[in-house]
Design a protein around this motif. Structure first.
Motif, PDB file in Angstrom:
ATOM      1  N   ASP A  94       0.807  -1.214   0.000  1.00  9.40           N
ATOM      2  CA  ASP A  94       0.000   0.000   0.000  1.00  9.40           C
ATOM      3  C   ASP A  94       0.848   1.275   0.000  1.00  9.40           C
ATOM      4  O   ASP A  94       0.339   2.354   0.261  1.00  9.40           O
ATOM      5  N   SER A  95       2.133   1.175  -0.276  1.00  6.64           N
ATOM      6  CA  SER A  95       2.999   2.348  -0.230  1.00  6.64           C
ATOM      7  C   SER A  95       3.191   2.932  -1.623  1.00  6.64           C
ATOM      8  O   SER A  95       3.019   2.257  -2.636  1.00  6.64           O
ATOM      9  N   GLU A  96       3.561   4.223  -1.649  1.00  2.00           N
ATOM     10  CA  GLU A  96       3.882   4.857  -2.919  1.00  2.00           C
ATOM     11  C   GLU A  96       5.100   4.204  -3.553  1.00  2.00           C
ATOM     12  O   GLU A  96       5.189   4.076  -4.777  1.00  2.00           O
ATOM     13  N   ASP A  97       6.050   3.783  -2.711  1.00  5.96           N
ATOM     14  CA  ASP A  97       7.257   3.140  -3.224  1.00  5.96           C
ATOM     15  C   ASP A  97       6.920   1.856  -3.961  1.00  5.96           C
ATOM     16  O   ASP A  97       7.543   1.531  -4.972  1.00  5.96           O
ATOM     17  N   LYS A 133       5.062  10.943  -6.005  1.00  3.30           N
ATOM     18  CA  LYS A 133       6.152  11.251  -5.079  1.00  3.30           C
ATOM     19  C   LYS A 133       6.772  12.613  -5.364  1.00  3.30           C
ATOM     20  O   LYS A 133       7.195  13.312  -4.446  1.00  3.30           O
ATOM     21  N   THR A 155      13.897   5.839  -3.920  1.00  6.75           N
ATOM     22  CA  THR A 155      12.628   5.123  -3.817  1.00  6.75           C
ATOM     23  C   THR A 155      12.857   3.623  -3.674  1.00  6.75           C
ATOM     24  O   THR A 155      12.220   2.954  -2.848  1.00  6.75           O
ATOM     25  N   ALA A 159      11.924   1.199  -0.568  1.00  6.34           N
ATOM     26  CA  ALA A 159      11.082   0.026  -0.772  1.00  6.34           C
ATOM     27  C   ALA A 159      11.761  -1.239  -0.262  1.00  6.34           C
ATOM     28  O   ALA A 159      11.126  -2.099   0.350  1.00  6.34           O
ATOM     29  N   ARG A 163      10.031   0.570   4.047  1.00  5.96           N
ATOM     30  CA  ARG A 163       9.510   1.809   4.604  1.00  5.96           C
ATOM     31  C   ARG A 163       9.342   2.800   3.471  1.00  5.96           C
ATOM     32  O   ARG A 163       9.772   2.576   2.363  1.00  5.96           O
ATOM     33  N   THR A 164       8.706   3.933   3.771  1.00  9.50           N
ATOM     34  CA  THR A 164       8.525   4.972   2.778  1.00  9.50           C
ATOM     35  C   THR A 164       9.492   6.094   3.051  1.00  9.50           C
ATOM     36  O   THR A 164       9.991   6.267   4.151  1.00  9.50           O
TER      37      THR A 164
END
Length: 470
Positions: A94-97, A133, A155, A159, A163-164
């Motif tokens: 569920d992360s942007e990374d 981002k 990034t 990942a 972590r973000t």
């Protein structure tokens, strides 16, 4: 059996002509071939020139050549594509990374060598993930390939760590635990740093005071690329750029910690002498004032002991409650060298020239490349020198014995830029290796054409250089 009859004169001419043709063929001045033979030779030559592999291009979606060229270069690095696979598996879903790594993996998988011609690919989905981002990627204005590389690298590292974050890895670092030494040689520390990324290496920096000879603790920091200033000369080499990066710099406004403590010690001694002189004058005066002066002198002697102990063992020690003097800034030297080379060495050739008017221009120097790069002259060895006038370590300090393993790299990709400082076009040279054979390609958006190695080495306008460690 029938024969063809020719008049006498015609027969004589044919005999002479036949003899002439035979003579020319004997001398190698005439060859006979059929039309079919010529076509077969042409097809044979064309097949020999035809590349054994093909590369997929990327559509330019509006000034996205900076992204296309960087992705093509990264796709040629086997250790990097494997790292992207691992980062994709480790990223939180569920992360942007995670969104960036998934889209990056999809693009890189499509950019591998192909057995036949294939249609170009649109990187729109990757641009969409990156824009979440960094909004500058979503604009249609011209952008910088180096900034994109740093964004991708940070990034992926975030990942892989689960972590973000979007901070630059180049700024992260730590202070070595080795106590500073005024002179001599100490063993180079081996701090525990996560070097899972093939892009990550380690740099060592040293600052030394010319006046007193004190050297601060060697500082180590990780890097995912080295930004090298291109010399303002018509022609330069990568080695000259690295030599300039690792050269000993002179600083004229440096405040040395050791000199500061020494000046504080001298001031403290003067203050103690002043207190003792005042106490002598107060022998027949106020007892309260004499006690106060005595307490002050005792406190100053205690501080003097702390200062002298710090100066002798560790000038960087914290000195609570002691007001330090402010001596005039002195001269120092500073140097940075490669402490641990990465598996993939990325060099950014900075071509920015800052004009007196406040504007910027592009340095047009022709940077000559070589297939192999030996960075051992720019890397530290097992020992560190703390002399302000000597290199941290390396070939200049320890001669040929300073040459170390893991310092030989081969060129695998080059991002080049043509045009002015704030505008132009990015494209990439990338190498496809199959066993001992290799084929270089020039890739410009959707077009990929094979080129000889000599064209790559003599391109001159390199901007990002990608090397793989041998």
């Amino acid at each position: 059996m029938s024969t063809l009859a020719f008049p006498g004169n015609t027969r004589s001419l044919l005999v002479v002509a036949s003899m002439g043709v035979a003579s020319l063929m004997a001398l190698g001045l005439l060859t006979l071939s059929t039309a079919g033979d010529g076509k077969r030779d042409a097809r044979r030559r064309q097949k020999k020139r035809r590349p054994k592999v093909h590369l997929r291009g990327l559509y330019n979606l509006g000034n996205t050549c900076f992204l296309n060229s960087t992705l093509q270069a990264l796709a040629s690095l086997a250790a990097f594509t494997d790292y992207v696979d691992r980062s994709t598996a480790a990223a939180a879903s569920d992360s942007e990374d995670a969104g960036v790594t998934v889209q990056l993996k999809h693009v890189l998988d499509q950019l591998g060598p192909q057995p036949a011609r294939v249609a170009a690919l649109s990187p729109r989905a990757l641009i969409g993930s990156l824009s979440q981002k960094s909004r500058w990627l979503g604009s249609r204005s011209e952008q910088d390939a180096h900034e994109l590389f740093q964004l991708l690298s940070s990034t992926l590292q975030a990942a892989a760590a689960g972590r973000t974050g979007d901070g630059s890895l180049f700024d992260s670092g730590f202070l070595a635990a080795t106590p500073p030494i005024a002179n001599g040689i100490v063993s180079s520390p081996q701090p525990a740093v996560d070097l899972e990324s093939p892009l990550l290496g380690m740099a060592a920096s040293r600052t030394a005071c010319v006046r007193c000879g004190y050297t601060e603790a060697i500082r180590h920091s990780t890097f995912d690329n080295l930004s090298l200033t291109v010399p303002r000369t018509p022609v330069a080499t990568v080695e000259e750029c690295l030599a300039q990066y690792t050269a000993i710099d002179r600083l004229d406004d440096f405040k040395c910690r050791s000199c500061t403590i020494a000046a504080t010690i001298a001031q403290t001694k003067r203050d103690i002498a002043a207190c003792e002189s005042a106490m002598a004058r107060e022998r027949d005066g106020s007892a309260r004032r004499a006690r106060r002066l005595g307490d002050t002198a005792a406190r100053l002697r205690e501080q003097l002991g702390e200062l002298e102990a710090a100066l002798a063992s560790n000038p960087e020690a914290e000195l609570r409650g002691i007001r330090l003097a402010s001596p005039a800034p002195g001269v120092s030297t500073r140097q940075t060298m490669i402490a641990r080379p990465p598996r993939i060495l990325v060099l950014h050739l900075s071509r920015s020239i800052y004009l007196p008017t406040g504007g910027t221009a592009k340095n047009p120097a022709h940077v000559q490349l070589q297939p192999l790069l030996d960075v051992s002259p720019f890397a530290t060895t097992g020992h560190i020198s703390t002399s302000a006038s000597a290199p941290i370590s390396g070939a200049a300090h320890a001669g040929e014995k300073a040459r170390r393993r893991n310092c030989l790299f081969r060129l695998s990709a080059v991002v080049v830029h043509s045009g002015a400082h704030d505008s132009g076009h990015f494209c990439a040279y990338r190498c496809v290796r199959t066993g001992d054979a290799e084929q270089w390609f020039l890739v410009s958006d959707i077009r990929a054409v094979p080129v000889p190695l000599e064209a790559v080495l003599d391109a001159g306008n390199g901007y990002l250089l990608f090397y793989e460690r041998i």
